[in-house]
Design a protein around this motif. Structure first.
Motif, mmCIF file in Angstrom:
data_model
loop_
_atom_site.group_PDB
_atom_site.id
_atom_site.type_symbol
_atom_site.label_atom_id
_atom_site.label_comp_id
_atom_site.label_asym_id
_atom_site.label_seq_id
_atom_site.Cartn_x
_atom_site.Cartn_y
_atom_site.Cartn_z
ATOM 1 N N GLY A 190 -8.173 1.839 1.273
ATOM 2 C CA GLY A 190 -7.406 0.633 1.008
ATOM 3 C C GLY A 190 -7.807 0.207 -0.666
ATOM 4 O O GLY A 190 -7.031 -0.111 -1.566
ATOM 5 N N VAL A 195 -6.040 1.881 -3.536
ATOM 6 C CA VAL A 195 -4.713 1.624 -3.848
ATOM 7 C C VAL A 195 -4.646 0.692 -5.097
ATOM 8 O O VAL A 195 -3.841 0.840 -6.023
ATOM 9 N N ARG A 228 1.136 -0.422 -5.206
ATOM 10 C CA ARG A 228 1.882 0.382 -3.813
ATOM 11 C C ARG A 228 2.668 1.469 -4.319
ATOM 12 O O ARG A 228 3.180 2.299 -3.273
ATOM 13 N N GLN A 283 7.062 7.107 -3.398
ATOM 14 C CA GLN A 283 6.836 6.879 -1.957
ATOM 15 C C GLN A 283 7.775 7.908 -1.180
ATOM 16 O O GLN A 283 7.560 7.835 -0.015
ATOM 17 N N SER A 326 7.660 -0.596 7.630
ATOM 18 C CA SER A 326 6.373 -1.045 7.229
ATOM 19 C C SER A 326 5.224 -0.612 7.997
ATOM 20 O O SER A 326 4.120 -0.315 7.209
ATOM 21 N N SER A 380 4.085 2.640 6.855
ATOM 22 C CA SER A 380 3.495 2.863 5.425
ATOM 23 C C SER A 380 2.052 2.437 5.601
ATOM 24 O O SER A 380 1.513 2.675 4.516
ATOM 25 N N HIS A 381 1.481 1.853 6.683
ATOM 26 C CA HIS A 381 0.326 1.667 6.472
ATOM 27 C C HIS A 381 -0.612 2.117 7.708
ATOM 28 O O HIS A 381 -1.528 1.583 8.261
ATOM 29 N N SER A 382 0.130 3.189 8.607
ATOM 30 C CA SER A 382 -0.592 3.629 9.608
ATOM 31 C C SER A 382 -1.713 4.325 9.593
ATOM 32 O O SER A 382 -2.568 4.066 10.637
ATOM 33 N N LEU A 393 -4.057 3.393 7.207
ATOM 34 C CA LEU A 393 -5.250 2.201 6.994
ATOM 35 C C LEU A 393 -5.315 1.601 8.658
ATOM 36 O O LEU A 393 -6.493 1.064 8.887
ATOM 37 N N TRP A 394 -4.561 1.356 9.296
ATOM 38 C CA TRP A 394 -4.361 0.431 10.597
ATOM 39 C C TRP A 394 -5.524 1.301 11.628
ATOM 40 O O TRP A 394 -5.880 0.773 12.575
#
Lengths: 139, 227
Positions: free
Chosen positions: B79, B82, B100, B106, B128, B131-133, B135-136
């Motif tokens: 995170g 970024v 981003r 990207q 969406s 795009s953050h998988s 981090l999640w």
């Protein structure tokens, strides 16, 4: 693992109720004695004056401490110590291989010994910000 | 043998770390079992079996307190990189690339490739989420590990309290206890030190051939280059 936790005044459960509840919560079918059972047996032995049976429910180290403190065999030494009658069981908590059983008139500490439970300490009174002060203490 | 090596070479890095993870987890369990039984014996209690130990709260707490901090480390690193940069570090983006990134950078929208992941080609919530998988997922593992540390640590702490003839704590009380936060912070600080050291030391130091290092001859001020 919490077996039973009840407020001393709010719940005041009976020994039988606690045993049934602890068996339900732990999934025990009675094959292995619970700390509540060991505590109840210990209290029954003390109450009936059967100090030999009470000594059998102590951990080996507690027996050693009782005997070395008095110079007498465990049953005689236990009779002289005057552990207060526990009365009704208020709460039982078991965490791993250790348990505490709060009775109306006493607090017991127990330890797992193989497949059963034994009393490590009896005649225990709480001390603010410190360990309980116990008449019988097994290490 | 040769054919087997050819098959595993493309995934050798993952296999290597998976293997040493398994070995060290077993080593930890054996060392922890012996240490636990030493404490049991010192307290005049009965030693426990290996199976009892590896299913105990004590072992679970010891394992997960380290897991949560490792995943927090990567969660923050993914995170933070970024938005934050560090001149000269191969772990950093170029100083003017904060943020981003564009769809072109990207590979999104009209810039997707035929072999892009299907959720990257999709639109709306799936794109969406994808795009953050990373981090999640790291965040979910961190939270789950920390929660297990809390619950298992509570049980292990209470067992020790009873061994010491002291009252056990409730789960909420344990959350505010020194033991919980000591276990937590001692792991967090070491992870943050390691990541910070990597970011800064890699500006000036090199490991020839490692993608975690700049090329040996790269200038110290050059950012976002890998060897």
């Amino acid at each position: 693992m919490v077996i039973v936790r009840g407020g001393r005044r709010a719940l005041a459960p009976t020994v039988a109720g606690l045993l049934a509840t602890s068996a339900l919560l732990t999934g025990c079918s009675g094959a292995m004695a619970s700390p509540a059972t060991a505590a109840a047996d210990f209290e029954a032995a003390l109450g009936g004056g059967d100090y030999g049976a009470a000594c059998d429910l102590l951990t080996p180290e507690a027996v050693t401490q009782v005997e070395s403190g008095s110079g007498q065999a465990c049953p005689d030494a236990l009779a002289m110590l005057g552990i207060p009658p526990g009365g009704e069981m208020a709460s039982v908590q078991a965490w791993g291989r250790a348990a505490i059983v709060e009775l109306d008139g006493d607090t017991l500490f127990l330890a797992r010994t193989g497949e059963s439970w034994a009393v490590r300490a009896a005649g225990c009174s709480p001390v603010p910000d410190g360990p309980y002060d116990c008449t019988v203490e097994g290490g | 043998m040769r054919a087997l090596l050819d098959r595993i070479r493309p995934i050798g890095l993952g296999l290597f770390f998976g293997g040493i993870f398994a070995v060290t987890l077993i080593a930890q369990s054996l060392a922890g079992w012996n240490a636990f039984n030493d404490e049991q014996t010192a307290a005049h209690l009965f030693p426990i079996s290996y199976l009892d130990y590896v299913t105990s709260a004590s072992f679970a707490a010891d394992v997960t307190e380290n897991w949560q901090s490792e995943y927090l480390q990567f969660l923050l690193f993914i995170g933070a990189t970024v938005w934050l940069v560090h001149r000269g570090s191969p772990e950093s983006k170029d100083l003017d690339e904060v943020g981003r990134g564009t769809d072109e950078q990207q590979m999104l929208g009209r810039h997707v490739r035929k072999d892009s992941p299907s959720w990257a080609k999709a639109t709306g919530w799936r794109r969406s989420l994808y795009s953050h998988s990373l981090l999640w997922t790291m965040g979910a593992i961190f939270v789950a590990s920390w929660a297990v540390q809390w619950i298992a640590g509570h049980a292990a702490y209470n067992e020790q309290q009873l061994i010491d003839y002291q009252d056990p704590l409730t789960l909420a009380e344990y959350l505010g206890s020194a033991d919980f936060w000591n276990r937590t912070f001692q792991n967090w600080q070491s992870e943050f030190l390691a990541v910070g050291s990597m970011v800064v030391l890699s500006v000036y130091l090199r490991e020839r051939g490692s993608p975690e290092s700049k090329p040996v001859g790269a200038p110290h001020a050059e950012t976002n280059v890998e060897g």
